[in-house]
Design a protein around this motif. Structure first.
Motif, PDB file in Angstrom:
ATOM      1  N   TRP A  38      -6.317  10.925 -13.863  1.00 53.62           N
ATOM      2  CA  TRP A  38      -5.120  10.274 -13.328  1.00 53.62           C
ATOM      3  C   TRP A  38      -4.938  10.541 -11.843  1.00 53.62           C
ATOM      4  CZ3 TRP A  38      -1.012  13.029 -11.331  1.00 53.62           C
ATOM      5  CH2 TRP A  38      -0.962  14.395 -11.640  1.00 53.62           C
ATOM      6  N   ARG A  87      -6.947   7.923 -10.022  1.00 51.06           N
ATOM      7  CA  ARG A  87      -6.265   6.635 -10.141  1.00 51.06           C
ATOM      8  C   ARG A  87      -5.013   6.607  -9.278  1.00 51.06           C
ATOM      9  NH1 ARG A  87      -6.081   6.414 -16.273  1.00 51.06           N
ATOM     10  NH2 ARG A  87      -8.162   5.737 -16.874  1.00 51.06           N
ATOM     11  N   ALA A  88      -4.332   7.731  -9.331  1.00 50.75           N
ATOM     12  CA  ALA A  88      -3.032   7.766  -8.682  1.00 50.75           C
ATOM     13  C   ALA A  88      -3.128   7.652  -7.171  1.00 50.75           C
ATOM     14  CB  ALA A  88      -2.317   9.054  -9.050  1.00 50.75           C
ATOM     15  N   ARG A 129      -1.584   2.870  -3.565  1.00 45.83           N
ATOM     16  CA  ARG A 129      -0.602   3.623  -4.335  1.00 45.83           C
ATOM     17  C   ARG A 129      -0.071   4.835  -3.598  1.00 45.83           C
ATOM     18  NH1 ARG A 129      -3.783   3.364 -10.041  1.00 45.83           N
ATOM     19  NH2 ARG A 129      -2.723   1.536 -10.826  1.00 45.83           N
ATOM     20  N   ARG A 148       3.704   5.266  -3.095  1.00 47.02           N
ATOM     21  CA  ARG A 148       4.535   5.701  -4.222  1.00 47.02           C
ATOM     22  C   ARG A 148       4.708   7.214  -4.235  1.00 47.02           C
ATOM     23  NH1 ARG A 148       6.232   0.655  -5.581  1.00 47.02           N
ATOM     24  NH2 ARG A 148       4.665  -0.557  -6.696  1.00 47.02           N
ATOM     25  N   TRP A 149       3.739   7.904  -3.672  1.00 43.25           N
ATOM     26  CA  TRP A 149       3.791   9.359  -3.697  1.00 43.25           C
ATOM     27  C   TRP A 149       4.518   9.925  -2.472  1.00 43.25           C
ATOM     28  CZ3 TRP A 149       2.731  12.350  -7.740  1.00 43.25           C
ATOM     29  CH2 TRP A 149       1.953  11.798  -8.772  1.00 43.25           C
ATOM     30  N   PRO A 167       7.710   9.869  -1.438  1.00 41.48           N
ATOM     31  CA  PRO A 167       8.902  10.711  -1.674  1.00 41.48           C
ATOM     32  C   PRO A 167       8.534  12.095  -2.192  1.00 41.48           C
ATOM     33  CG  PRO A 167       9.187   8.542  -2.651  1.00 41.48           C
ATOM     34  CD  PRO A 167       7.759   8.602  -2.194  1.00 41.48           C
ATOM     35  N   ALA A 168       7.566  12.128  -3.115  1.00 43.23           N
ATOM     36  CA  ALA A 168       7.178  13.422  -3.675  1.00 43.23           C
ATOM     37  C   ALA A 168       6.577  14.330  -2.621  1.00 43.23           C
ATOM     38  CB  ALA A 168       6.185  13.215  -4.821  1.00 43.23           C
ATOM     39  N   ILE A 191       9.999  14.973   0.240  1.00 46.38           N
ATOM     40  CA  ILE A 191      11.220  15.695  -0.159  1.00 46.38           C
ATOM     41  C   ILE A 191      11.041  17.215  -0.160  1.00 46.38           C
ATOM     42  CG2 ILE A 191      12.760  16.086  -2.134  1.00 46.38           C
ATOM     43  CD1 ILE A 191      12.633  13.027  -2.576  1.00 46.38           C
ATOM     44  N   PRO A 192       9.948  17.751  -0.745  1.00 45.66           N
ATOM     45  CA  PRO A 192       9.801  19.217  -0.679  1.00 45.66           C
ATOM     46  C   PRO A 192       9.730  19.737   0.753  1.00 45.66           C
ATOM     47  CG  PRO A 192       8.334  18.314  -2.318  1.00 45.66           C
ATOM     48  CD  PRO A 192       8.903  17.153  -1.580  1.00 45.66           C
TER      49      PRO A 192
END
Lengths: 366, 312
Positions: A3, A6-7, A12, A15-16, A18-19, A22-23
């Motif tokens: 994954w 793929r991710a 894509r 999409r990541w 914010p992840a 934010i930290p």
């Protein structure tokens, strides 16, 4: 891990975002926010003697606030000895030790010289000390015990001089007074960097021992620039950066607290004891005031000698004593960053803010 | 687009485990968006309604809540049948129960919060996305455009609703069984002050709110784990293990610098609501900490779920 591949395809990545962001924002905020809170403020310059006078003329006698105490004395962890495991058998030994050596937060309410209340926040419990004129209530929620003390005129005077004896938990102000009273030419007094403590701008009074033998590196007292109320007290051991002991307000309101707070009624179901102040041991932490003590040396590196018979009964048999001390030549040593205590096999006790070697030398008459 | 208003378990597959909701759980009264006006919002609300409906119709949800309710009941019955413990022994407040039944709820919370509550939250939050994936129902939920974000939000709200139900179950069941088995009366706070029954009940409700907030961070972690895998048990186990690991780290003095960052750091801080005056500091700190976990793991779940290939 399929994954993952793929991710992270090119379309894509967004999409990541914010992840990823934010930290970083949270960590940056956590690093910057304390810097802003303790940032140096620029107060008008003040001489050390003016600052001492500001403290002496402090008129803020009604306030409420939260105190944090942190101590990093290098003692073995005593937390296993407090709490309910041993409280049934040894109620009084662990508690004052833990108050001095532990880290906790407490709420303080003071209204004038006669009304005071301290609430020490324990895990799932609370210890209360309520003073209303001559009457003092100690309440322990875990044991559900309430102790009533009536101060005689003597005690009242004494309590005003050294409130920690009556109240167990010293406020920064009481500790500061105690240190200032013992100032002598052995100490260099300077004004340190202006700071912010509990949201108020403070001057910092720094006491540096001239004596090179003592373990105390410096003592600093943060003094509110408006009222002269001491807001923080810290001791730095020689050769260390972080304070070994620190008591400081984290929150302060200069208003009279609710009068109901000082009218303590023991709750139903509590074990109430009356403590006669004329007989029996006092709830006292000042072992240095025991009658038969001799002092050698002077100033910061003075060493107090007393007899083991003056120690609280049961202390030497308690597992706490064995856990906290280590064997040395001719006795056992309680070693902390600031104070060393030597208990010799022949029943003498030496204590001082000096190295263990000096204690041993004194004990051996060298 | 009414299609995503169809409840999650509506598609019968042979992979549905025995405890899944039977197909007749389809809410026939689920409103369908009628006009062209705001169809997305309407379908979002309908999706949430059907999610909550399905969640609280599941036998497993009821089993979890019953297990939580059993904690105060066991405590109360055990104390009723045995002699009263002396002060300072056992969990905090235990010795007060026999004199005042209102303490059963608080005692049960102290017992439940390190393991039982995180366990139930782990089951519910770990099942959110992975459960749909394992039932093969996930792709039917995602037919609508931008449906993934909405589904993620709806699933999280469902888990949060379970947090509310779980905390309330312990407190309400505890207070009720305490009132049934023991005398009740004015409550003594930690500071030694005594308050009336009405105020005490209000404080217990505030404690339930505190505990709910305490569990929101763990729910977000569970949601993220649930997007990683198609095996719900894996996500549940990971969430519960992390809850236990977090508390072990929180008990190690060597890692003291890390403690304020662990989601379980303020879990027992709800007793600050039993001080006089109430100390709200830990309530605020806890809310900020849990919000941080929600944002971080929400973003991780977003990143994972929106880039995921939905194959089932």
């Amino acid at each position: 891990m399929v994954w993952l591949s793929r991710a992270f395809g090119p379309a894509r990545v967004s999409r990541w975002l914010p992840a990823a962001i934010i930290p970083v924002v949270i960590v940056a905020g956590a690093v910057i926010a304390p810097l802003g809170a303790t940032a140096a403020v620029d107060l008008p310059d003040i001489a050390p003697d003016e600052l001492l006078e500001l403290v002496a003329t402090c008129e803020a006698d009604a306030f409420s606030g939260t105190i944090e105490q942190q101590s990093d004395l290098g003692l073995p962890d005593l937390s296993g000895f407090s709490g309910y495991e041993v409280s049934g058998s040894e109620p009084d030994i662990a508690s004052p030790l833990e108050l001095l050596t532990g880290s906790y937060s407490a709420r303080v309410f003071v209204d004038g010289p006669d009304l005071a209340r301290v609430q020490v926040f324990d895990r799932l419990a609370e210890r209360n000390i309520v003073r209303n004129g001559d009457e003092v209530w100690l309440y322990h929620s875990r044991e559900r015990t309430a102790t009533r003390l009536v101060l005689s005129a003597d005690d009242t005077e004494r309590a005003e001089k050294a409130v920690p004896d009556a109240g167990e938990v010293p406020t920064p102000g009481q500790l500061a007074d105690r240190v200032l009273a013992e100032l002598d030419p052995s100490t260099a007094i300077t004004v340190g960097t202006d700071r912010v403590v509990a949201g108020r701008s403070v001057y910092e009074l720094v006491l540096t021992p001239r004596d090179r033998l003592t373990l105390v590196g410096s003592v600093s007292i943060a003094v509110d620039s408006e009222t002269g109320l001491p807001l923080a007290f810290e001791i730095v051991a020689r050769g260390q950066d972080a304070p070994a002991f620190r008591v400081a307000f984290t929150e302060l309101t200069l208003e009279s607290p609710d009068a109901d707070l000082f009218a303590f009624e023991p709750p139903p179901g509590a074990t109430v004891t009356e403590h006669n102040m004329q007989e029996g041991p006092r709830p006292d932490l000042g072992a240095g005031e025991t009658p038969d003590s001799t002092v050698s040396g002077e100033g910061w590196s003075s060493i107090v000698e007393l007899s083991a018979a003056d120690l609280p009964t049961g202390l030497l048999e308690s597992p706490l004593y064995t856990a906290a001390t280590e064997p040395v030549d001719g006795g056992r040593l309680l070693s902390t960053a600031l104070v060393n205590v030597l208990l010799t096999d022949d029943g003498r006790v030496f204590a001082g803010a000096v190295s263990p070697e000096q204690l041993l030398d004194t004990a051996n008459g060298r | 687009m009414p299609s995503d208003a169809v409840p999650t378990k509506a598609v019968p597959t042979n992979a549905v485990p025995s405890d899944a909701v039977p197909t007749n759980a389809v809410p026939t009264d689920a409103p369908r968006p009628t006009g062209a006006a705001a169809p997305r919002r309407a379908s979002g609300a309908a999706l949430l309604r059907s999610e909550l409906w399905v969640l609280f119709r599941r036998r497993r949800t009821w089993a979890l809540l019953l297990a939580l309710a059993a904690i105060p009941i066991l405590i109360a019955v055990a104390i009723r049948l045995s002699s009263s413990p002396s002060p300072g022994r056992g969990p905090a407040f235990l010795d007060q129960v026999s004199q005042n039944g209102l303490f059963v709820g608080v005692t049960a919370l102290i017992v439940a919060i390190p393991l039982f509550l995180p366990l139930t939250i782990g089951v519910v939050a770990g099942d959110t996305i992975a459960g749909e994936a394992s039932h093969g129902t996930l792709r039917y939920l995602l037919i609508a455009p931008s449906g993934r974000v909405r589904l993620l939000v709806v699933k999280y709200i469902g888990a949060a609703a379970f947090c509310v139900a779980a905390a309330l179950t312990v407190v309400v069941a505890g207070t009720a069984v305490g009132a049934l088995l023991f005398p009740i009366g004015p409550v003594t706070l930690l500071s030694g002050t005594t308050i009336g029954i009405g105020e005490a009940l209000a404080r217990f409700l505030a404690i339930a709110g505190y505990v709910t907030i305490s569990l929101l961070g763990l729910s977000a972690i569970g949601l993220f784990f649930s997007t990683i895998t198609d095996v719900p048990v894996g996500a549940m186990t990971a969430t519960i293990s992390l809850a236990v690991a977090g508390q072990i780290v929180g008990a190690l003095p060597q890692l003291e610098w890390l403690h304020p960052w662990i989601f379980s750091h303020y879990w027992l801080g709800f007793v600050d609501l039993l001080r006089d005056p109430i100390s709200w500091a830990s309530f605020g700190d806890n809310a900020v900490l849990q919000a941080g976990y929600l944002v971080v793991f929400g973003a991780l779940a977003y990143g994972r779920f929106l880039t995921k290939d939905i194959l089932s």
